[in-house]
Design a protein around this motif. Structure first.
Motif, PDB file in Angstrom:
ATOM      1  N   ILE A  95     -26.468  -5.535   5.734  1.00 23.40           N
ATOM      2  CA  ILE A  95     -25.445  -4.720   6.379  1.00 23.40           C
ATOM      3  C   ILE A  95     -25.804  -4.667   7.908  1.00 23.40           C
ATOM      4  N   PRO A  96     -24.621  -4.994   8.729  1.00 21.23           N
ATOM      5  CA  PRO A  96     -25.016  -5.277  10.051  1.00 21.23           C
ATOM      6  C   PRO A  96     -25.078  -3.701  11.011  1.00 21.23           C
ATOM      7  N   PHE A  97     -24.738  -2.721  10.346  1.00 23.00           N
ATOM      8  CA  PHE A  97     -24.510  -1.447  11.136  1.00 23.00           C
ATOM      9  C   PHE A  97     -25.572  -0.434  10.518  1.00 23.00           C
ATOM     10  N   VAL A  98     -26.569  -0.715   9.747  1.00 19.97           N
ATOM     11  CA  VAL A  98     -27.495   0.101   9.404  1.00 19.97           C
ATOM     12  C   VAL A  98     -28.366   0.822  10.527  1.00 19.97           C
ATOM     13  N   ALA A  99     -28.689  -0.038  11.418  1.00 18.05           N
ATOM     14  CA  ALA A  99     -29.493   0.534  12.650  1.00 18.05           C
ATOM     15  C   ALA A  99     -28.863   1.431  13.529  1.00 18.05           C
ATOM     16  N   TYR A 100     -27.652   1.348  13.367  1.00 16.79           N
ATOM     17  CA  TYR A 100     -26.641   2.368  14.568  1.00 16.79           C
ATOM     18  C   TYR A 100     -26.270   3.628  13.789  1.00 16.79           C
ATOM     19  N   ALA A 101     -26.335   4.588  14.753  1.00 15.71           N
ATOM     20  CA  ALA A 101     -26.144   6.163  14.441  1.00 15.71           C
ATOM     21  C   ALA A 101     -24.676   6.277  14.309  1.00 15.71           C
ATOM     22  N   PRO A 102     -24.227   7.390  13.683  1.00 19.88           N
ATOM     23  CA  PRO A 102     -22.847   7.580  13.547  1.00 19.88           C
ATOM     24  C   PRO A 102     -22.519   8.113  14.975  1.00 19.88           C
TER      25      PRO A 102
END
Length: 139
Positions: A116-123
């Motif tokens: 999942i490419p967006f796991v490391a980014y905060a909303p």
């Protein structure tokens, strides 16, 4: 909708096979350079110029002996052998068929990716709730 497309393509393919295997003959009658009649199923109707009696007297008998009318018959023979074996293909054609089949089958294999490419980014930070601010609610 898919069944309709499938049935129409199958019907078109059946018509193509029927038309390529069918033999037919076309009879054509020319008077001079003018097309007088053509027919697919029966003899053509002539213009009547070939039955004119030869003239005598002052005219040249060589001109009267030759007719200006011509009949042509065009025949199209259908194919008899529809099966092509893999042995009759050249080596280059065999390589093409094998590589095309391999790539076509590989085209529909799905990628089994669990990343999942967006796991490391905060909303993103929300200052205000836009729906409450503009009073737009889905009911």
């Amino acid at each position: 909708m898919k069944q309709l497309i499938h049935k129409s393509i199958a019907t078109c393919m059946a018509c193509v096979v029927l038309l390529t295997t069918m033999s037919f003959t076309v009879d054509i009658h020319y008077c001079g350079n003018t097309l007088v009649d053509f027919s697919f199923v029966q003899q053509v109707e002539t213009c009547g110029m070939e039955t004119v009696a030869s003239t005598s007297g002052c005219e040249n008998p060589m001109l009267a002996a030759t007719s200006c009318c011509t009949d042509q018959q065009v025949s199209k023979q259908g194919t008899e052998d529809l099966t092509i074996t893999f042995d009759t293909l050249t080596f280059k054609q065999q390589v093409f068929v094998a590589s095309f089949t391999y790539t076509y089958i590989r085209l529909f294999e799905g990628a089994q990716s669990e990343a999942i490419p967006f796991v490391a980014y905060a909303p993103p930070f929300v200052k205000q709730d836009v729906q409450v601010l503009h009073q737009t609610f889905l009911i």
